[in-house]
Every structure is written in structure tokens, then in C-alpha cells.
Design an enzyme around this catalytic site. Structure first.
Site, short mmCIF file in Angstrom:
data_model
loop_
_atom_site.label_atom_id
_atom_site.label_comp_id
_atom_site.label_asym_id
_atom_site.label_seq_id
_atom_site.Cartn_x
_atom_site.Cartn_y
_atom_site.Cartn_z
N LYS A 1 38.47 60.58 24.85
CA LYS A 1 39.35 60.94 25.79
C LYS A 1 40.77 60.60 25.99
O LYS A 1 41.80 61.46 26.03
CB LYS A 1 38.57 60.33 27.31
CG LYS A 1 39.91 60.60 28.54
CD LYS A 1 39.19 59.86 29.66
CE LYS A 1 39.33 58.41 30.04
NZ LYS A 1 40.62 58.18 30.49
N ASN A 2 40.81 59.41 25.75
CA ASN A 2 42.23 59.09 25.72
C ASN A 2 43.05 59.17 24.38
O ASN A 2 44.43 58.93 24.33
CB ASN A 2 42.31 57.28 25.92
CG ASN A 2 41.91 56.86 27.11
OD1 ASN A 2 41.98 57.72 28.25
ND2 ASN A 2 41.78 55.58 27.56
N ARG B 1 46.33 60.50 36.18
CA ARG B 1 47.68 59.71 35.80
C ARG B 1 48.08 60.13 34.43
O ARG B 1 49.25 60.34 34.34
CB ARG B 1 47.39 58.25 35.63
CG ARG B 1 47.13 57.71 36.96
CD ARG B 1 47.02 56.13 36.98
NE ARG B 1 48.11 55.74 35.84
CZ ARG B 1 49.51 55.42 36.34
NH1 ARG B 1 49.66 55.57 37.71
NH2 ARG B 1 50.14 55.06 35.60
N CYS C 1 46.51 53.56 41.10
CA CYS C 1 45.38 53.65 41.19
C CYS C 1 44.42 52.48 41.58
O CYS C 1 44.92 51.50 41.90
CB CYS C 1 44.87 54.49 40.03
SG CYS C 1 44.80 53.49 38.50
N ARG D 1 50.28 50.46 38.19
CA ARG D 1 50.47 51.31 37.27
C ARG D 1 51.67 52.00 37.26
O ARG D 1 51.51 53.23 37.19
CB ARG D 1 49.26 52.15 36.88
CG ARG D 1 47.87 51.25 36.69
CD ARG D 1 46.85 52.24 36.49
NE ARG D 1 46.83 52.73 34.92
CZ ARG D 1 45.92 53.38 34.50
NH1 ARG D 1 44.91 53.85 35.16
NH2 ARG D 1 46.09 53.86 33.20
N PRO D 2 52.95 51.34 37.11
CA PRO D 2 54.20 51.99 37.24
C PRO D 2 54.36 52.66 35.96
O PRO D 2 53.74 52.62 34.89
CB PRO D 2 55.35 51.00 37.28
CG PRO D 2 54.50 49.72 36.91
CD PRO D 2 52.96 49.83 37.24
N VAL D 3 55.66 53.57 35.83
CA VAL D 3 55.71 54.43 34.64
C VAL D 3 57.39 54.16 34.10
O VAL D 3 58.03 54.98 33.71
CB VAL D 3 55.56 56.01 34.93
CG1 VAL D 3 54.04 56.23 34.75
CG2 VAL D 3 56.22 56.39 35.97
N ASP E 1 39.50 48.47 28.78
CA ASP E 1 38.26 49.52 28.97
C ASP E 1 36.83 49.23 28.71
O ASP E 1 35.83 49.94 29.22
CB ASP E 1 38.84 50.72 28.38
CG ASP E 1 39.76 51.42 29.07
OD1 ASP E 1 40.43 51.11 30.10
OD2 ASP E 1 40.41 52.29 28.08
N ILE F 1 45.48 42.88 31.21
CA ILE F 1 46.30 44.13 31.42
C ILE F 1 46.50 44.79 32.82
O ILE F 1 47.54 45.24 33.07
CB ILE F 1 45.33 45.42 30.48
CG1 ILE F 1 45.09 44.57 29.18
CG2 ILE F 1 46.33 46.45 30.28
CD1 ILE F 1 46.38 44.46 28.18
N ARG G 1 34.84 61.77 34.69
CA ARG G 1 36.21 61.88 34.15
C ARG G 1 36.14 61.47 32.83
O ARG G 1 37.37 61.99 32.07
CB ARG G 1 37.07 61.01 34.91
CG ARG G 1 37.65 61.49 36.26
CD ARG G 1 38.48 60.45 36.93
NE ARG G 1 39.39 59.91 36.08
CZ ARG G 1 39.87 58.54 35.56
NH1 ARG G 1 39.45 57.57 36.41
NH2 ARG G 1 40.61 58.35 34.75
N1 EPU Z 1 53.14 49.37 32.53
C1 EPU Z 1 54.23 49.09 33.24
N2 EPU Z 1 55.10 50.16 32.95
C2 EPU Z 1 54.90 51.27 32.53
C3 EPU Z 1 53.86 51.28 31.80
C4 EPU Z 1 52.83 50.48 31.58
O1 EPU Z 1 54.52 48.12 33.98
O2 EPU Z 1 55.86 52.15 32.25
C5 EPU Z 1 52.20 48.19 32.82
C6 EPU Z 1 50.75 48.85 33.24
O3 EPU Z 1 50.87 48.46 34.84
C7 EPU Z 1 49.74 47.68 32.75
C8 EPU Z 1 50.31 47.57 31.10
O4 EPU Z 1 51.70 47.67 31.29
O5 EPU Z 1 49.74 46.44 33.64
C9 EPU Z 1 49.53 48.31 30.32
O6 EPU Z 1 49.56 49.56 30.50
P1 EPU Z 1 49.53 50.55 29.56
O7 EPU Z 1 50.79 51.78 29.91
O8 EPU Z 1 49.17 50.28 28.18
O9 EPU Z 1 48.20 51.65 30.19
P2 EPU Z 1 48.32 53.15 30.23
O10 EPU Z 1 48.57 53.79 29.06
O11 EPU Z 1 48.63 53.70 31.52
C10 EPU Z 1 45.99 53.64 28.86
C11 EPU Z 1 44.57 54.22 28.89
C12 EPU Z 1 43.78 53.47 30.01
C13 EPU Z 1 43.58 51.84 29.31
C14 EPU Z 1 44.82 51.39 28.96
C15 EPU Z 1 45.16 50.09 28.18
C16 EPU Z 1 45.22 56.62 28.99
C17 EPU Z 1 45.13 57.97 29.44
N3 EPU Z 1 44.57 55.58 29.67
O12 EPU Z 1 46.55 53.45 30.05
O13 EPU Z 1 42.54 53.72 30.16
O14 EPU Z 1 42.93 50.81 30.04
O15 EPU Z 1 45.79 52.31 28.18
O16 EPU Z 1 44.39 50.28 27.01
O17 EPU Z 1 45.29 56.40 27.67
C18 EPU Z 1 40.59 54.40 31.04
O18 EPU Z 1 40.44 55.30 30.35
O19 EPU Z 1 39.70 54.22 31.89
C19 EPU Z 1 41.77 53.99 31.26
C20 EPU Z 1 42.10 53.34 32.41
#
Ligand code: EPU
Length: 444
Positions: A47-48, A118, A142, A147-149, A333, A355, A425
Site C-alpha cells: 500500500k505505502n 492523508r 489522524c 501529523r503535520p506536513v 507500522d 515515530i 484501508r
Molecule cells: N513529520 C513532521 N512534519 C512533516 C512530516 C512528518 O513533523 O512534514 C513528523 C510526523 O508527525 C512523524 C514523523 O515526522 O512524527 C515521521 O512521519 P513520516 O512523515 O515519516 O510519516 P508519513 O510519511 O506520514 C508514512 C506511512 C505511515 C508510516 C510512516 C512511518 C504512508 C502513506 N504512510 O507516513 O504508514 O507509519 O511513514 O514509516 O506511506 C500505515 O500504513 O498504517 C501508516 C501510518
């Protein structure tokens, strides 16, 4: 507690609640626990990886074909709705999907589509890179955290984009295209790395991403982008260098096997005993999990294109400690599933989540089934008990949901898992895959 290093003013979002309408169509899973699992299970495409690979279609006006694509997942359906809204033609046949973004009808990813998932934020980089403009709803928090971007936004700004936040939308513009730039992630971000890597493929010049994510899904995306004509080096290390090209073209790419689905079934056998052959997968990207599983007493080996996992009922599992970390560390995960296994181990185990700040929501439900777990900040101590007892439980996110299904497989008596739309999902045909190998499990 994990700290989010905020730079831009994208800080807090409302909780991403699903509509009451969606919730009302709730199915349940009913499990009679105590049956060992034996047989074969075919692992789906990840999925990811697939979610981001599908977004890569926005970078070209030619056709991108994905094979081994988990088309039936609810997250994939949500993404396909968004891509169609943007103007992508999608044709599907079993686990193949063809994406054709000949022209873009709408550069807006609306709230209604983004809030469902997301990963919709992944259209931001490609749309901006190819079309110089994008308007994407902020995804919101969520259940597992805020989970900011902000890294996605700051990285695009470092590549020359002008970004404003208006009425809950990210409004991004790069007249004349993105320029190359250097961006150092304040902390490792999986989707952040992928979004910027996609955007950089069409930028004017060189982009360097430092402290980049090394996840296998990032490498799979880089492989696909290279097949489309992108120039990328260093994926799989913490520095990725992308030399922008003028145009990308169509390609065919096979989605890598889902390492989290693989790991989930490994733990299922740890809990129930028996022997499973997991087909079309491998252990390449699971070394942190495998080491801990072996320490706990589960046998795992690779056999050609399959993975074989077994545990005889005679030996009790042993408590071990795990800490989640970015790849190649122990995956967040897999945390909920591993914790479920520790509930039945001899002695204690500790689970530390680094994380996401709110990823222990399975704990109260496991305790209702008889587990002995104490949470202190971002760590949990799990003291093994002799058995779990079936109960009616409720899941709050994808991995917590599957952890409750695993608990039900090992528990005495009947377990009913509610709110299983979370499972849809991210797990293809979970009930069928488990019932085919001896689980007494039905969906109602
Ligand atoms: N973070 C920020 N700012 C950002 C982006 C991330 O502060 O702009 C923080 C997050 O809040 C978190 C940390 O950085 O505390 C790491 O987050 P990351 O960005 O790596 O997570 P993600 O990319 O949003 C993906 C997977 C998640 C998986 C994580 C960690 C996808 C669609 N989602 O999320 O998958 O847990 O990486 O490996 O690829 C799941 O499949 O159930 C799932 C949650």
C-alpha cells in the site's frame, strides 16, 4: 515523546473524523480463537508504495502502468477518486492499473477527498512540478498523531515554490517551474522524502535531499521514476540527489511486496502456532522485525520467492524489547501487532514508540481481553499472561485494528472487532486469507 520540528505555520489540524454516514455502514469481524494457522498466503503489493507510485502518473502525459497493485484497498480507491477528479484516466484489470494523465482538469485536491486519506498530500509535489500550480487541502491530523506536513511545504519552498495557506488549503505556485535546491529534513519523513523526490524530477537543476528516508518504498518509487526517465541517485541512503529533466515518459513498474502485511502474518503465526508459507514476498526489508521475532521464539526463513514462518505450540514465546525507528529500524507500522504477541510471552517486554505521539490506542482494548500492559509516556511494559479472552473490541486505526484481529486469533472464545473499515484501508482480503489457512473468522 516524539517532537515535531515545526518550521512553517502549518501546525495543528482538526482530527480527521470520518463522516457518520461512512461509520454507519460498519461491518464487524467475528473470530473464534485458538486455531493454529497452516497453509499458503499470497502477499499483496505494498500500500505505502502503490499510493505514491500512482501519484507519479501526474508527472507525465504518457501512460504509467502498475502491476502487483493492490487496487482493492480502500486507500487506493480513495486515491483513484482523487486522481480521477484531477483528470487522470484509470483502467484496471485485477492487480494491474493504468494511469493516463494526458491533461489536468483540476489542480485542486479538495478537502472531501483528502480527508479520507492523508496520502492524498502526495499529489502536491507532482502537480506543482508538471503544472506550476497546485491547491491541496491540508490533510489534518489522524488518530495516531497530529501529523503535520510542514517538511513537504518547506522543501518545496526550498525548490523555489511560493506557498500560501488559505482556508485550510496549501496554495502552491512555481511560475516557470521549480528550481533545484537543497533541503535537509529536520527529522526523517517517509512521504516528505517521496513528495520532494517526485517534485524534483522535473525541476530546473539539481536537488539534494538530506536526512532523507531510506524506506524500501522510497527506493521502489525511485526505481519507477528512473524507468520514466528521471535522474535520481542515492535513494536508500540519507542523501538523495535528483537532476531535473525536461520531461518524463510512460513506464511499467511492479509494486514491491507489502512488508507490513508480510510482518503481520509472521506475527499471526507467532501468536497461534502452526506454519505458513507467505508467497511472493521476502525478508529483505524486515531484518529489524525478524531479529526480534527470532529472539521471541518464532522461526522464519526464506525459500525462493516465499517466506516460511513456524512455531510449535510447545515452546512459550519470550518477552523482548522493541523501539520503533525510521527504516532500517523497527517499523512503527508493526508496533501494535508485536505488542499483541508480547501479551502472551513469558516474562516482560517493553515497547517504545518514537515515530508517532499517539500510537498506543490498541492498549486499552488488549487489556479488555486480559492483557497486562502499563503505559508510561511513549513506552509500554507488557507483562505476559497465560491467555487472552475473547471480547468485543473497537479499532481506531489501521495497524491497531489488525492487532486486535491477531489478538482474537489467539484468544479463548469469541472476539468481535468493530469499525473494521480501517482494515479495508490497508489489508487486501484479510478475512479470506486467514480463513483459508485455518482461522475461524467471518465478516458480518
Ligand atoms: N513529520 C513532521 N512534519 C512533516 C512530516 C512528518 O513533523 O512534514 C513528523 C510526523 O508527525 C512523524 C514523523 O515526522 O512524527 C515521521 O512521519 P513520516 O512523515 O515519516 O510519516 P508519513 O510519511 O506520514 C508514512 C506511512 C505511515 C508510516 C510512516 C512511518 C504512508 C502513506 N504512510 O507516513 O504508514 O507509519 O511513514 O514509516 O506511506 C500505515 O500504513 O498504517 C501508516 C501510518
Amino acid at each position: 515523546m516524539p517532537q515535531n520540528n515545526q518550521k512553517s505555520n502549518v501546525v495543528s489540524f482538526s482530527t480527521n473524523l470520518e463522516s457518520e454516514k461512512e461509520k454507519s455502514g460498519m461491518d464487524q469481524i467475528r473470530i473464534q480463537g485458538g486455531y493454529a494457522l497452516n497453509g499458503d498466503i499470497e502477499i499483496s503489493g505494498a500500500k505505502n508504495a502503490a499510493l505514491k507510485l500512482a501519484c507519479a502518473c501526474l508527472l507525465t502525459d504518457e501512460v504509467l502502468t502498475l502491476t502487483n497493485c493492490p487496487n482493492t484497498l480502500r486507500d487506493m480507491r480513495s486515491l483513484y477518486d482523487l486522481l480521477k477528479h484531477i483528470g487522470v484516466e484509470i483502467t484496471e484489470d485485477a492487480d494491474t492499473a493504468k494511469f493516463h494523465a494526458a491533461s489536468i482538469k483540476d489542480k485542486t485536491a479538495p478537502y472531501d477527498l483528502v480527508r479520507k486519506m492523508r496520502a492524498s498530500i502526495m499529489v502536491l509535489g507532482p502537480l506543482l512540478a508538471r503544472h506550476g500550480k497546485a491547491r491541496v487541502s491540508l490533510p489534518g491530523g489522524c488518530a495516531i498523531g497530529t501529523r503535520p506536513v510542514n517538511f513537504h511545504i518547506d522543501g518545496l519552498v526550498a525548490m523555489g515554490a511560493k506557498i500560501e495557506l488559505n482556508e485550510g488549503y496549501i496554495e502552491a505556485e512555481a511560475e516557470g517551474g521549480l528550481a533545484g535546491g537543497t533541503y535537509t529534513f529536520p527529522r526523517v519523513s517517509h512521504t516528505g522524502t517521496e513528495n520532494l523526490m517526485m517534485a524534483a524530477t522535473l525541476a530546473n537543476g539539481k536537488t539534494v535531499l538530506k536526512n532523507a528516508a531510506k524506506e524500501p518504498e522510497v527506493v521502489d518509487l525511485a526505481d519507477c521514476l528512473r524507468a520514466m526517465g528521471a535522474k535520481i541517485e542515492g535513494d536508500g541512503t540519507d542523501t538523495i540527489i535528483i537532476e531535473g529533466v525536461e520531461k518524463l515518459h510512460g513506464a511499467t513498474h511492479s509494486v514491491l511486496p507489502d512488508r507490513i502485511e508480510t510482518g503481520t502474518f509472521l506475527i499471526a503465526v507467532g501468536l497461534t502456532g502452526g506454519e505458513l508459507r507467505l508467497k511472493k514476498t521476502n525478508l529483505k526489508s524486515l531484518s529489524a522485525l525478524i531479529a526480534q521475532l527470532k529472539d521471541a521464539g518464532v522461526d522464519v526463513t526464506e525459500d525462493g520467492e516465499d517466506v516460511v514462518v513456524s512455531r510449535t505450540g510447545e515452546n512459550r514465546l519470550k518477552g523482548v524489547d522493541i523501539m520503533t525507528e525510521a527504516y532500517p529500524g523497527f517499523p512503527t507500522d508493526m508496533q501494535a501487532q508485536f505488542m499483541t504477541m508480547l501479551c502472551l510471552a513469558e516474562g516482560a517486554g517493553m515497547v517504545t514508540e518514537t515515530i508517532f505521539e499517539n500510537r498506543f490506542m490498541h492498549v486499552p482494548e488488549l487489556c479488555r481481553m486480559g492483557a497486562n500492559i502499563t503505559v508510561q509516556g511513549n513506552s509500554a511494559i507488557i507483562r505476559g499472561v497465560d491467555g487472552l479472552k475473547g471480547a468485543e473490541v473497537m479499532a481506531t486505526d489501521l495497524r491497531a485494528s489488525v492487532a486486535l484481529v491477531l489478538a482474537g486469533l489467539a484468544a479463548e472464545g469469541e472476539t468481535v472487532v468493530n469499525r473494521i473499515y480501517h482494515l479495508d484501508r490497508g489489508y487486501e482480503n484479510l478475512v479470506k486469507k486467514l480463513s483459508n489457512v485455518g482461522a475461524k473468522i467471518t465478516r458480518e
